[in-house]
Write an enzyme that holds these catalytic residues in place. Structure first.
Site, PDB file in Angstrom:
ATOM      1  N   ALA A 118       0.841  -1.205   0.000  1.00 16.82           N
ATOM      2  CA  ALA A 118       0.000   0.000   0.000  1.00 16.82           C
ATOM      3  C   ALA A 118       0.872   1.249   0.000  1.00 16.82           C
ATOM      4  CB  ALA A 118      -0.889   0.000   1.234  1.00 16.82           C
ATOM      5  N   HIS A 161     -20.892  37.090   9.410  1.00 16.98           N
ATOM      6  CA  HIS A 161     -21.551  36.893  10.710  1.00 16.98           C
ATOM      7  C   HIS A 161     -22.730  35.944  10.537  1.00 16.98           C
ATOM      8  CE1 HIS A 161     -23.064  37.710  14.711  1.00 16.98           C
ATOM      9  NE2 HIS A 161     -24.274  37.906  14.182  1.00 16.98           N
TER      10      HIS A 161
END
Ligand code: FAD
Ligand code: NAD
Length: 468
Positions: A38, A446
């Protein structure tokens, strides 16, 4: 099969694979040698990716258990399928490995599976798993062989009861208890994973703070948060030994007053740092030197004592972080190419993926004090953020350190929701030497967590915050 290359990269972690891709993009005939089947190294297989997969799963569980009812969401009795938790983590890792295999093909990088071992400065023997070998030659080599877990005297890792992070990511069943040696990054991330699903956790840390290399305020706040999560924290305690009892492990240590104590738990997780990995690399057949900590010695270009061989990532000095390894991999490819790349080591952010997250860049307050550099502090709590209140995320703060004369940013330290993403703003600000005032005179959406930064910049600049 082709065996002559312009550049051969040894090790396929974030340093190695990123470097190989950049080398290929720059037109070099490139090979990548990896001893495991891997690709992806520590980060993809047993590091960053699987820990974050488990951290995400367990955070969902913990949120369901502790916050859903307040949100008005009723689930009935909650239960955990531990095997599925581990299975999903494995699938995430597989997806990332598949992505890397694709990238190697796309970039026409020849991948050799086997252990790379230098025969001399320009030849590498690759010993395959079937016992056969291939000899490859190259003009340049880039060593990216990473690191392995370290231990301390008296503690022998047996991978059964006395384990490392690698085994902790694939336990066969949910344990009842774990004692963790080391309250650094691995220690606190693993503590989070397991405490959230009801495992009894004790952290034994040698220093007087969790995550002791980061700004001290962060460790203090994390301790408060962990204590609320029932994690037992023993600071200024020194582990002396650990013993596998068959079905559990016993850790012996000296407490803060030097009294001998012991704790028995299902597992003892050793998280006391990592050491560079150069075993079997045949360095003795080259001019390469290692320092007293086993790190490959390089100059400012990351060039070893053998001038056609470079080294990057965990195997050289500096922070053991995936993004640092990646930066260095690209840096070396571009250096070989005759370019003049640049890495600002002071601005490599550090992130701890607990919840809330912890993130840091630049100087800590302790470093500024030690260096005698004057600074001012702007600190804004998440409890005063409307967004954080809406999300029930009131723990933590954003802290800015800036220069009192010109307001230049010196450090940013955040413990709070999405701190890992917020820190990118500090990196940009510091790289381009903007001031605390520049940073608050821009508009922040905001309600967002980023507004805690705006308020912290305002306080640091001496102009006062709006929401506190
Ligand atoms: P590695 O990723 O270690 O890769 C080295 C590769 O070289 C390995 O695949 C190895 O098999 C191979 N190799 C070694 N010797 C040879 C040889 N002779 N021949 C062929 N191949 C060889 N960092 C972060 O930035 N963020 C995180 O969230 C994070 N989480 C982590 C969690 C854990 C539990 C751990 C252990 C680490 C974590 N890290 C994290 C650190 C990160 O994994 C490392 O900094 C990073 O992987 C280093 O990359 P590298 O390329 O230098 O080496
Ligand atoms: P670390 O250096 O972060 O922490 C090790 C801790 O063990 C330190 O706090 C140290 O004081 C403590 N310790 C040492 N000896 C001890 C003793 N005898 N008794 C008690 N405590 C003792 O190392 P780590 O947590 O093992 O992580 C290894 C590397 O992996 C780190 O360099 C880190 O950068 C990397 N990593 C990064 C991430 C991330 O970026 N989120 C996550 C995991 C790992």
């Amino acid at each position: 099969m082709e065996t002559k290359f312009d550049i051969v990269v040894i090790g396929s972690g974030p340093g190695g694979y990123a470097s190989a891709i950049r080398c290929s993009q720059l037109g070099y005939k490139t090979a990548l040698v990896e001893k495991y089947k891997a690709l992806g190294g520590t980060c993809t297989n047993v590091g960053c990716i699987p820990t974050k997969a488990l951290l995400d799963s367990t955070e969902h569980y913990h949120t369901a258990e502790t916050k859903f009812a307040t949100h008005g969401i009723l689930t009935g009795k909650l239960s955990l399928d531990f095997k599925q938790l581990i299975k999903r983590k494995g699938e995430v890792v597989e997806q990332n490995i598949a992505g890397l295999n694709f990238l190697m093909k796309k970039n026409k990088i020849e991948v050799f599976e086997g252990i790379g071992s230098f025969l001399n400065n320009s030849e590498l023997n690759v010993k395959h798993n079937d016992g056969n070998s291939t000899k490859i030659t190259s003009t340049y080599f880039i060593i990216a062989t990473g690191s392995k877990p370290a231990t301390i005297p008296g503690v022998e890792i047996d991978k059964q009861r006395i384990i490392t992070s690698t085994e902790a990511l694939s336990l066969p069943e949910k344990p009842k208890s774990i004692v963790i040696i080391g309250g650094g990054v691995i220690g606190v991330e693993m503590a989070s994973i397991y405490a959230r699903i009801g495992v009894e956790i004790t952290i034994i840390e040698y220093f007087d703070s969790l995550i002791p290399t980061m700004d001290k305020d962060l460790g203090k706040e994390l301790k408060k948060i962990f204590t609320k999560q029932n994690i037992k924290i023993l600071l200024s305690h020194k582990v002396q030994s650990a013993k596998n009892n068959g079905k559990n492990a016993t850790v012996s240590f000296l407490d803060a007053s030097n009294n001998p104590q012991e704790i028995t738990a299902d597992y003892c997780l050793v998280a006391v740092g990592r050491k560079p990995y150069t075993e079997g690399l045949g360095l003795e057949n080259t001019n390469i030197e290692v320092d007293t900590k086993g790190r490959i010695v390089t100059n400012e270009k990351l060039q070893t004592k053998a001038e056609n061989i470079y080294a990057i990532g965990d195997v050289v000095a500096g922070a053991m972080l995936a993004h640092k390894a990646e930066e260095e991999g690209i840096f070396v490819a571009e250096t070989i190419n005759g370019q003049k790349p640049h890495i600002n080591y002071k601005l490599i952010p550090g992130v701890v993926y607990t919840w809330p997250e912890v993130a840091s860049v630049g100087y800590t307050e302790e470093e500024l004090k030690e260096k005698g550099i004057e600074y001012r502090v702007g600190k804004f709590p998440f409890s005063a953020s409307a967004r954080a209140r809406a999300a029930m995320e009131k723990d933590g703060f954003s802290k800015i350190l800036s220069d009192p004369k010109y307001g230049e940013l010196l450090g940013m330290h955040v413990i709070g929701p999405r701190a890992a993403d917020l820190i990118a703003q500090g990196v940009i600000g510091m790289e381009y030497e903007v001031t605390d005032e520049d940073m608050f005179r821009i508009s922040y959406a905001h309600p967002t967590y980023s507004e805690t930064l705006k308020e912290a910049y305002m306080i640091a600049s001496g102009q006062g915050a709006i929401n506190i």
